[in-house]
Design a protein around this motif. Structure first.
Motif, PDB file in Angstrom:
ATOM      1  N   TRP A 167       0.844  -1.192   0.000  1.00  0.00           N
ATOM      2  CA  TRP A 167       0.000   0.000   0.000  1.00  0.00           C
ATOM      3  C   TRP A 167       0.882   1.246   0.000  1.00  0.00           C
ATOM      4  O   TRP A 167       1.878   1.313   0.705  1.00  0.00           O
ATOM      5  CB  TRP A 167      -0.921  -0.004   1.212  1.00  0.00           C
ATOM      6  N   ALA A 169       0.940   5.790  -0.558  1.00  0.00           N
ATOM      7  CA  ALA A 169       0.208   7.065  -0.596  1.00  0.00           C
ATOM      8  C   ALA A 169       1.207   8.202  -0.761  1.00  0.00           C
ATOM      9  O   ALA A 169       2.401   8.048  -0.480  1.00  0.00           O
ATOM     10  CB  ALA A 169      -0.608   7.249   0.681  1.00  0.00           C
ATOM     11  N   LEU A 174      -0.608  11.653   3.497  1.00  0.00           N
ATOM     12  CA  LEU A 174      -0.315  11.145   4.835  1.00  0.00           C
ATOM     13  C   LEU A 174      -0.168  12.285   5.839  1.00  0.00           C
ATOM     14  O   LEU A 174      -0.550  12.150   7.013  1.00  0.00           O
ATOM     15  CB  LEU A 174       0.956  10.297   4.802  1.00  0.00           C
ATOM     16  N   ARG A 179      -1.721   8.111   9.100  1.00  0.00           N
ATOM     17  CA  ARG A 179      -1.464   6.754   8.610  1.00  0.00           C
ATOM     18  C   ARG A 179      -2.467   5.774   9.214  1.00  0.00           C
ATOM     19  O   ARG A 179      -2.597   5.686  10.439  1.00  0.00           O
ATOM     20  CB  ARG A 179      -0.048   6.309   8.968  1.00  0.00           C
ATOM     21  N   LYS A 181      -4.063   1.950  10.135  1.00  0.00           N
ATOM     22  CA  LYS A 181      -3.452   0.728  10.657  1.00  0.00           C
ATOM     23  C   LYS A 181      -3.927  -0.527   9.932  1.00  0.00           C
ATOM     24  O   LYS A 181      -3.263  -1.564   9.978  1.00  0.00           O
ATOM     25  CB  LYS A 181      -3.751   0.599  12.153  1.00  0.00           C
ATOM     26  N   HIS A 188     -10.250   7.348   5.775  1.00  0.00           N
ATOM     27  CA  HIS A 188      -9.270   7.314   4.695  1.00  0.00           C
ATOM     28  C   HIS A 188      -9.947   6.948   3.380  1.00  0.00           C
ATOM     29  O   HIS A 188     -10.987   6.277   3.365  1.00  0.00           O
ATOM     30  CB  HIS A 188      -8.154   6.306   4.999  1.00  0.00           C
ATOM     31  N   TRP A 190      -9.551   4.929  -0.127  1.00  0.00           N
ATOM     32  CA  TRP A 190      -8.809   3.773  -0.629  1.00  0.00           C
ATOM     33  C   TRP A 190      -9.011   3.634  -2.133  1.00  0.00           C
ATOM     34  O   TRP A 190     -10.117   3.817  -2.642  1.00  0.00           O
ATOM     35  CB  TRP A 190      -9.266   2.498   0.089  1.00  0.00           C
ATOM     36  N   ILE A 228      -5.058   6.072  -0.699  1.00  0.00           N
ATOM     37  CA  ILE A 228      -4.049   5.030  -0.506  1.00  0.00           C
ATOM     38  C   ILE A 228      -4.341   3.904  -1.486  1.00  0.00           C
ATOM     39  O   ILE A 228      -5.481   3.425  -1.570  1.00  0.00           O
ATOM     40  CB  ILE A 228      -4.095   4.494   0.940  1.00  0.00           C
ATOM     41  N   GLN A 246       4.979   7.096  -0.591  1.00  0.00           N
ATOM     42  CA  GLN A 246       5.595   6.442   0.564  1.00  0.00           C
ATOM     43  C   GLN A 246       4.843   5.152   0.858  1.00  0.00           C
ATOM     44  O   GLN A 246       3.625   5.063   0.660  1.00  0.00           O
ATOM     45  CB  GLN A 246       5.532   7.346   1.795  1.00  0.00           C
ATOM     46  N   VAL A 248       2.945   2.431   3.013  1.00  0.00           N
ATOM     47  CA  VAL A 248       2.039   2.533   4.159  1.00  0.00           C
ATOM     48  C   VAL A 248       1.891   1.136   4.759  1.00  0.00           C
ATOM     49  O   VAL A 248       1.029   0.346   4.330  1.00  0.00           O
ATOM     50  CB  VAL A 248       0.667   3.085   3.732  1.00  0.00           C
ATOM     51  N   LEU A 250       0.626  -1.856   6.902  1.00  0.00           N
ATOM     52  CA  LEU A 250      -0.641  -2.124   7.567  1.00  0.00           C
ATOM     53  C   LEU A 250      -0.549  -3.442   8.318  1.00  0.00           C
ATOM     54  O   LEU A 250       0.270  -4.304   7.996  1.00  0.00           O
ATOM     55  CB  LEU A 250      -1.785  -2.190   6.549  1.00  0.00           C
TER      56      LEU A 250
END
Length: 292
Positions: A167, A169, A174, A179, A181, A188, A190, A228, A246, A248, A250
């Motif tokens: 993942w 974003a 961010l 961010r 979890k 957020h 998606w 994301i 970057q 992400v 999870l």
């Protein structure tokens, strides 16, 4: 009528000697004599007049020589110049690849391949469709495949490595939204390719803001801060390196189950142009397999 028998006959006719013809052809004199006898039986005519010291064409032999020698020479020359007979890969290499892999990975790979093998002409078709290689005359395809065996037994598969992904974003997203979890976390946005929901076995009620059937468009949306997204490692790597995206991490990554593979028709001996391309691609994939 045997091509080999005619070749022996032409060699004897041109050398006017069984011994010289045998030496030229790299076979025994007895083999040459038997070949001529077999040809004469098939045609029902004497082709050569033989004496202790000389060999001469008969009327039938002269007619046969005049009608076949030039054609046999042209055929031999054509066979010798077949691309796959040469030690160096040559000829036309027709390949197909999905758009994301083609645009991100293949420019570098094809350029290196073309420099290394200048006698190969490349014909690339960029498409996400599952092309029928045999029916449409393609030498190979690059595909994302599952972990099982190929359903089509007429194709050979050479696995290139796992199609890993994660993942990603934009830093601006961010910074603005924080961010998450886990996948689908509220608050957020998606972004997902429709096929990824099945590959990652995501619950049907997982909320997504964007569905997009093009990985590069998905990447562009994420770069602009739209949300994301899930990207293959090779597609994310250039943008991560430039600081545009970057990773992400999870708690539940829902990783890909697919692998990248080179697929080509199973038709006996694999042409050198295919094995050469395979080796260049495998070498390049070491770089992409280490991508984030």
């Amino acid at each position: 009528m045997s091509f080999e028998l005619l070749t022996v006959f032409v060699a004897v006719a041109e050398a006017s000697s069984f011994t010289k013809a045998a030496h030229k052809l790299g076979m025994g004199k007895g083999t040459v004599s038997r070949a001529i006898a077999s040809l004469e039986r098939q045609l029902g005519a004497e082709l050569l007049h033989r004496t202790t010291h000389a060999v001469a064409l008969s009327t039938a032999g002269t007619a046969l020589y005049e009608r076949t020698a030039q054609h046999l020479a042209a055929l031999n020359q054509a066979l010798q110049k077949l691309p796959e007979r040469a030690e160096e890969p040559s000829g036309v290499l027709r390949l197909t690849a999905p758009s994301d892999f083609a645009y991100v990975v293949l420019p570098e790979v094809l350029t290196q391949f073309a420099r290394r093998y200048p006698k190969v002409q490349l014909d690339l078709r960029v498409t996400n469709a599952n092309v029928d290689l045999v029916a449409q005359g393609f030498d190979l395809a690059i595909r994302a495949v599952g972990g099982g065996k190929m359903k089509d037994s007429t194709l050979t598969i050479r696995r290139l490595g796992p199609a890993t992904g994660g993942w990603f974003a934009a830093p601006s997203y961010l910074a603005r939204r924080g961010r998450p979890k886990e996948v689908g976390e509220e608050g957020h946005d998606w972004i997902l390719h429709p096929a990824q929901r099945t590959l990652m076995k995501l619950p049907a009620d997982t909320p997504f803001r964007f569905f997009c059937d093009d990985i590069l468009m998905t990447r562009s949306l994420a770069r602009e801060g739209a949300g994301i997204c899930m990207l293959p490692a090779f597609a994310a790597a250039p943008y991560v390196a430039e600081g545009l995206l970057q990773a992400v991490p999870l708690t539940d990554q829902h990783a890909f189950k697919a692998e990248l593979a080179l697929v080509y028709p199973s038709s006996g001996q694999v042409p050198r142009k295919i094995t050469a391309f395979r080796d260049v691609l495998l070498e390049a994939m070491k770089k992409w397999s280490a991508a984030p």
